[in-house]
Design an enzyme around this catalytic site. Sequence first.
Site, PDB file in Angstrom:
ATOM      1  N   ARG A  51      38.667  31.481  67.038  1.00  0.00           N
ATOM      2  CA  ARG A  51      38.144  31.632  65.673  1.00  0.00           C
ATOM      3  C   ARG A  51      36.652  31.855  65.721  1.00  0.00           C
ATOM      4  NH1 ARG A  51      40.781  25.828  64.019  1.00  0.00           N
ATOM      5  NH2 ARG A  51      42.908  26.387  64.599  1.00  0.00           N
ATOM      6  N   ASP A  53      33.347  31.283  63.097  1.00  0.00           N
ATOM      7  CA  ASP A  53      33.001  30.608  61.830  1.00  0.00           C
ATOM      8  C   ASP A  53      32.636  31.612  60.740  1.00  0.00           C
ATOM      9  OD1 ASP A  53      32.927  28.559  63.699  1.00  0.00           O
ATOM     10  OD2 ASP A  53      30.838  28.020  63.344  1.00  0.00           O
ATOM     11  N   TYR A 111      29.297  34.396  74.151  1.00  0.00           N
ATOM     12  CA  TYR A 111      28.654  34.511  72.852  1.00  0.00           C
ATOM     13  C   TYR A 111      27.213  34.965  73.034  1.00  0.00           C
ATOM     14  CZ  TYR A 111      32.350  32.402  70.040  1.00  0.00           C
ATOM     15  OH  TYR A 111      33.518  32.172  69.374  1.00  0.00           O
ATOM     16  N   ARG A 198      26.192  27.238  67.870  1.00  0.00           N
ATOM     17  CA  ARG A 198      25.097  27.129  66.900  1.00  0.00           C
ATOM     18  C   ARG A 198      24.335  25.811  67.037  1.00  0.00           C
ATOM     19  NH1 ARG A 198      27.915  28.314  61.388  1.00  0.00           N
ATOM     20  NH2 ARG A 198      25.834  27.814  60.590  1.00  0.00           N
TER      21      ARG A 198
END
Lengths: 245, 245
Positions: A51, A53, A111, A198
């Site tokens: 997933r 966000d 990422y 994050r």
Amino acid sequence: MNNYKLTIQYDGGRYKGWQRLGNSDNTIQGKIENVLTELAGEKIEIIGSGRTDAGVHALLQIANFKMHKNATEEEVMDYLNRYLPHDISVVDVTLMHDRFHARYNAKDKTYLYKIWNMPYTHPFMRKYSMHVPEKLDIEKMRKASEYFLGKHDFTSYSNAKSKKKSMVREIYSLEIMDNEGFIEIEIRGNGFLYNMVRKMVGTLIEVGLGQKDAATIPTILESKERIQTGRMADAEGLYLKKVGF
Amino acid sequence: MNNYKLTIQYDGGRYKGWQRLGNSDNTIQGKIENVLTELAGEKIEIIGSGRTDAGVHALLQIANFKMHKNATEEEVMDYLNRYLPHDISVVDVTLMHDRFHARYNAKDKTYLYKIWNMPYTHPFMRKYSMHVPEKLDIEKMRKASEYFLGKHDFTSYSNAKSKKKSMVREIYSLEIMDNEGFIEIEIRGNGFLYNMVRKMVGTLIEVGLGQKDAATIPTILESKERIQTGRMADAEGLYLKKVGF
């Protein structure tokens, strides 16, 4: 049943994230499933590698789905790109063997986080990066990033809700690059918890601004207490960049 | 009076172009003048090196303005970036001698046009490029571009209104690059008429799609008849890239 692998790119800015939420279809998964259900003439469910966000982008997300209908790779790709909104693109469709599963077979993920580190905003990248106007100390950030490498329980660096599943993840690499005003942080690991990238980037920013001492990171990791971690970086600077199989 | 040179970058997407239009301030010039008038405590007028059309972007636009107030370059830059919208950035402010004039002293301009030439849209560049899904023949476009080089009366390739002023402009260079799915067209000349770059690029696209024969370009130039030219490329793919002094 045919098993199709999708390679997808999206601007997550106006979506509630990857995962379909009940009847709301303001999600990437929902948008794609709606189009595929039309094509297939049966209810289609797609499996994403993971997933993302709300507000997070993907340079390369991988998903798969099965349908009875016989359609070529090209037909599936053309149909999707014709009916999907312009902020979601399917850049490849490949027919796979029956057992291919985008989530179970995903071995690692990369990422990318983009920080625009200039005093003024970047007119063209303002929705695709986080703006930090104060000068960041990259060397400090690089040193701090070493504390995240390897296997750790990342409870303090996530907002994951489940308390049953393992919070241990392994970070294989974390590189920080200085790229014409952008600071780009690339993180590869075997998996990431909810908000984990994050929260890690948020800490690196605090270190880069001199607001936090890097040496506190191991203590915070060991504490397994979310309350100890500080800032969380904005969603708009984050991109899923690669999924390894 | 202090004479300041501004180097400005903007996403033109939501503006009616550079030039202030009466009382409407939904223009780049208007937005900047409003902020400077606040700073100066007197009505400020800025002179741009040239106008950009509605929706056209600037990687580097140059302008100048004069004010009585003594403010350092840094003070002017900080004030502008604090109060301007996030799609307009001032990347440099320099105090110049009294006679510097951004329009009269501009010797040449370089425009960049970005075409996204893939079957699917580019999620992150969809507002910053023109999408042409059919494959363009770059070699044909390169050959066609040679007809634009040098000094010509560009009446047919513009929508300029004035009939008194000279429509002769000189194109110094026109390069077409293939850059990871983008076709980038860079045009340098001593000046450009209203819509001229977009009409030239529109013709190059028609040639690249095999819809128009490049050899018609000289005839169309000579005709000085706007009706002869075809397609005009979208504003969102166009950037003012450089102003030479």
